[in-house]
Structures are given as structure tokens and as C-alpha cells.
Design a protein around this motif. Structure first.
Motif, PDB file in Angstrom:
ATOM      1  N   ASP A  53       3.511  17.563 -23.127  1.00  0.00           N
ATOM      2  CA  ASP A  53       4.890  17.960 -23.423  1.00  0.00           C
ATOM      3  C   ASP A  53       5.260  17.578 -24.856  1.00  0.00           C
ATOM      4  O   ASP A  53       5.931  18.338 -25.569  1.00  0.00           O
ATOM      5  CB  ASP A  53       5.863  17.287 -22.452  1.00  0.00           C
ATOM      6  CG  ASP A  53       5.756  17.852 -21.043  1.00  0.00           C
ATOM      7  OD1 ASP A  53       4.987  18.807 -20.835  1.00  0.00           O
ATOM      8  OD2 ASP A  53       6.438  17.315 -20.141  1.00  0.00           O
TER       9      ASP A  53
ATOM     10  N   LEU B 277      10.739  15.453 -28.871  1.00  0.00           N
ATOM     11  CA  LEU B 277      10.778  14.483 -27.777  1.00  0.00           C
ATOM     12  C   LEU B 277      10.322  13.088 -28.206  1.00  0.00           C
ATOM     13  O   LEU B 277      10.408  12.140 -27.416  1.00  0.00           O
ATOM     14  CB  LEU B 277       9.904  14.957 -26.617  1.00  0.00           C
ATOM     15  CG  LEU B 277      10.376  16.198 -25.855  1.00  0.00           C
ATOM     16  CD1 LEU B 277       9.279  16.683 -24.905  1.00  0.00           C
ATOM     17  CD2 LEU B 277      11.654  15.877 -25.077  1.00  0.00           C
TER      18      LEU B 277
ATOM     19  N   SER C 243      12.863  10.028 -27.729  1.00  0.00           N
ATOM     20  CA  SER C 243      13.081   9.626 -26.336  1.00  0.00           C
ATOM     21  C   SER C 243      11.814   9.036 -25.730  1.00  0.00           C
ATOM     22  O   SER C 243      11.885   8.144 -24.873  1.00  0.00           O
ATOM     23  CB  SER C 243      13.569  10.813 -25.495  1.00  0.00           C
ATOM     24  OG  SER C 243      12.594  11.831 -25.426  1.00  0.00           O
TER      25      SER C 243
ATOM     26  N   TYR D 200      11.773  12.031 -20.475  1.00  0.00           N
ATOM     27  CA  TYR D 200      13.050  12.745 -20.426  1.00  0.00           C
ATOM     28  C   TYR D 200      14.177  11.850 -19.896  1.00  0.00           C
ATOM     29  O   TYR D 200      15.297  12.332 -19.700  1.00  0.00           O
ATOM     30  CB  TYR D 200      12.931  13.977 -19.524  1.00  0.00           C
ATOM     31  CG  TYR D 200      11.933  14.994 -20.026  1.00  0.00           C
ATOM     32  CD1 TYR D 200      12.282  15.941 -20.979  1.00  0.00           C
ATOM     33  CD2 TYR D 200      10.627  15.009 -19.534  1.00  0.00           C
ATOM     34  CE1 TYR D 200      11.362  16.879 -21.440  1.00  0.00           C
ATOM     35  CE2 TYR D 200       9.696  15.939 -19.983  1.00  0.00           C
ATOM     36  CZ  TYR D 200      10.080  16.875 -20.937  1.00  0.00           C
ATOM     37  OH  TYR D 200       9.164  17.798 -21.397  1.00  0.00           O
TER      38      TYR D 200
END
Length: 408
Positions: free
Chosen positions: A273, A280, A283, A342
Motif C-alpha cells: 500500500d 501514507l 501515518s 490507516y
């Protein structure tokens, strides 16, 4: 030789816990945290008469309450391992005065000015890797990038010559080291090595501080200028501040970067991902800080008899606050033992809380972010390499001495 542990030792709970751990538990202490949390958020430890705090709410409360939970861990101690007073073991108002000296140098806005230089250092370190496009290359992440990057950055911020960086690493490694066992010989050897490291650092920084010239805008120049203008620090306070900046300026970031890639290679879907969406990265860094906290624990001293979440604490009691356990508290974090890039919100305690919140947090985050972004841009494949990992032996630091990984 007396085999009793001196209870004046700071973070004695973490000290004893470090010595009792097996190698496997040092690599994965989290089942123990889960077991303790199931017993209770605040537990007594009869082995040394202190307390352990494992719960998130309880840890946050203790960290915020500097009136009843003091950071002045050495005030009544004559232990040979005690450092001179530093911002880490002071309470207000002196803590406030010392912290104000360099606060402006560590704001997120001020730290962002270092972005270009940090990027240059990361590029220089990664340029040293020769990669065969067909077979890839196995590197040790720690020695290649995670260790030298923060050492170089903090040395340059302080205005320290490049030739002295190896001394920095050797000294900071000893300062965070814990005993491998509770045998008197091992404990005494460790205490002596810590004392030698501190004395070497004191002499080194005394020489640095008494130089007639310092690089403009360096942290040492800022300290000296502020001291002349208003704060009137003692020589010992100045030296202790420099020692703290050195040690705290590299250990946390080294382990954050290493622990990040350890998580990525343990959880390939997260890595996939991340490779598809580099936005991302911030995070994912926050989740690494929660999931594999580089600093696992801190400590306080109770200043007066109090009732704390149903237990009676006495004045002088030692309290070990397990940040890593709090970061796995299921009452705060959904599926806390799941690594989730996430996760939002993610109010972890990896950098502490309250007046002692880590001064260098913005710098650690920025260094990790630039290093990780650059690796994702340069390399297309990352693989774990079977190896016998060696965990750092420490009462409060969580990381590895080396971390081999294969890149293409």
C-alpha cells in the motif's frame, strides 16, 4: 560484593525488567505487556517496592502530573551512575527555564529548515550502496542509514566536527544500555562503563563549550548566547544539556527507522500500500511509533502520599511508566496488536506527554520521513533477510543492533 540493586537507580523497574528478559522477549516484549494489562493498569512490584503503570489513561495522567510524579529522580541519591542535572530529571521552574533555551530551535517550522540538508545526507548515505539490478543488494539498514543519519544531523546542528561522530555513537549506546543479567559483576561493569562514558562526554563538551568560536546558529551557540543574556546556567547544566541533545538526538531516530522497516517487512500488505501511495508515509511512521515504540518506558518519583486510580502510593516510591504498553491498550486503540497504517486517530505516547514531551519529536519525524520517502523512490523491492537478530539490551530502548534487508 553486595548483590542488592540500589533503588536510587533511575527507571529501576525497567532496569530490573531488562535483566530478567530472554532474548526472545527483548525482540517481542508485547505479550508481557498484554499479560500485565490484563492484570491491571497500575500494579505494584514487590521486588523493589515500586509501581508499574501499563494503562494508557493512567500513564497519560502520571506524565501530565509533574506535581505528584516528579522527574527529579536523583535528588536524594548518591549512586555513582547518576548524571548531573539535566532537563530530563528536573521539574518546573528550572525545567521550564532550560527547555525555553532551545524550544525555538526544535519547533516543526524551525526543523523544516533542515529538510534540504537532511535530504543531502540521506542521498550521500544511499549513494554508497552499489546495487546489482538483477540480484539486488543486501544491506544492514542500521549501519548504512538508520545510525549514521541522526548522528550526522545532530552533530551538525550542534556544530560538532565530523571526526567525532563515532565517539557520539559509542557514548550514546552505553548510556541506554541495560544489564544482561542481575549478577553483581555484570551490573558493576555496566555501571562503571556508564560512568566512564559520562565523564568522557563531560570533558569533551567542556572543551567544546570553552572554545572561542562556534558555528553561527548552532545549538551550542544558542545555549551560550542565551546563557550570557538571561538564563545563567551553571557549567554542569550546560554540559548536561549537550549530553542530552547528543544521546536523545540519535537513539530514538535510529530505532524509529529500523523499527519502521521491520514492521514493513513483517506486514507486506502495508508495504505494498505504501509503495502505491507514498502519502501514507507519515501515518505509517505514527503507527510504527505506537506499535514498536523506540522508547518503551520512562520513570518518575512520587512526591507525596497519594491515591492513584485505586492504589496507595507513598512519597519516594519509584514508578515505571510503560509507554509501549499504554500504546497497546485496547480501551484506547482498536485491535491494538494489529499494525494498521490507516489508524486514525493515533494519539500514541511514544514521545511522552506533558511538559517532558520529547523536544526532538519533530526532528525524528522529519528524518524518518525523508529517509523512508527516499528509499521508496529509489528502490522497487524490499525483502527480509533471514538473520539472527540481536536486540538492544536496554531497560527502555527498543531496537536492533543490525537489520539486514535486501533491496533492488
Amino acid at each position: 560484593m553486595d548483590t542488592k540493586i540500589d533503588l536510587s537507580t533511575p527507571a529501576v523497574g525497567g532496569f530490573l525488567r531488562s535483566a530478567s528478559r530472554s532474548k526472545e522477549e527483548r525482540l517481542n516484549p508485547f505479550p508481557w505487556y498484554r499479560k500485565q494489562l490484563e492484570k491491571g493498569a497500575v500494579l505494584a512490584d514487590d521486588s523493589y517496592g515500586g509501581w508499574h503503570i501499563f494503562g494508557y489513561t493512567e500513564a497519560q495522567t502520571a506524565l501530565r502530573n509533574h506535581t505528584h510524579f516528579s522527574s527529579e529522580r536523583f535528588r536524594n541519591s548518591g549512586n555513582m551512575t547518576n548524571p548531573r542535572p539535566s532537563i530530563l530529571n528536573l521539574d518546573p521552574p528550572r525545567h521550564t527555564q532550560l527547555r525555553s533555551l532551545v524550544n525555538t530551535a526544535f519547533t516543526p517550522k524551525a526543523i523544516r529548515h533542515w529538510s534540504t540538508r537532511i535530504q543531502e545526507i540521506v542521498d550521500e548515505l544511499l549513494n554508497s550502496i552499489s546495487i546489482n539490478n538483477e540480484t539486488g543488494e543486501t544491506i544492514d539498514l542500521v549501519s548504512t542509514l538508520a545510525y549514521p543519519l541522526p548522528v550526522i544531523v545532530i552533530a551538525e546542528m550542534m556544530g560538532i566536527p565530523a571526526k567525532d561522530r563515532e565517539k557520539f555513537k559509542r557514548w550514546s549506546d552505553v548510556l541506554v544500555e541495560g544489564p544482561s543479567s542481575l549478577t553483581p559483576e555484570i551490573i558493576m561493569d555496566l555501571m562503571q562503563r556508564k560512568q566512564v562514558a559520562r565523564e568522557e562526554m563531560r570533558h569533551y563538551f567542556y572543551d567544546v563549550l570553552t572554545k572561542s568560536q562556534h558555528p553561527e546558529h548552532s545549538l551550542i551557540a544558542i545555549l551560550l548566547e542565551a546563557n550570557l543574556e538571561r538564563e545563567k546556567l551553571t557549567a554542569e547544566e550546560l554540559i548536561s544539556f549537550c549530553i542530552l541533545l547528543l544521546a536523545a538526538g540519535n537513539e530514538t531516530t535510529t530505532n524509529l527507522i529500523t523499527n519502521f522497516w521491520r514492521c514493513m517487512l513483517q506486514y507486506p500488505q502495508a508495504l505494498e500500500d505504501l509503495q502505491h501511495d507514498h502519502s501514507l508515509v507519515p501515518s505509517a511512521i505514527e503507527e510504527t511509533l505506537r506499535y514498536y515504540s523506540p522508547v518503551q518506558a520512562t520513570s518518575r518519583i512520587v512526591t507525596e502520599d497519594i491515591e492513584f486510580y485505586g492504589v496507595e502510593m507513598k512519597s519516594g516510591d519509584h514508578v515505571t511508566i510503560w509507554l509501549a504498553a499504554a500504546n497497546r491498550d485496547s480501551s484506547i486503540f482498536t485491535n491494538p496488536d494489529t499494525f494498521d497504517i490507516y489508524r486514525s486517530p493515533n494519539h500514541h505516547l511514544a514521545f511522552g506527554h506533558g511538559i517532558h514531551f520529547c523536544l526532538g519529536a519533530p526532528l525524528a519525524r522529519l528524518e524518518a520521513e525523508i529517509a523512508i520517502h527516499t528509499m521508496l523512490q529509489r528502490f522497487s523491492s524490499f525483502q527480509a533477510v533471514p538473520a539472527e537478530w540481536e536486540p538492544i539490551i536496554s531497560g527502555f530502548v527498543f531496537g536492533l543492533y543490525s537489520y539486514p534487508m535486501k533491496i533492488r
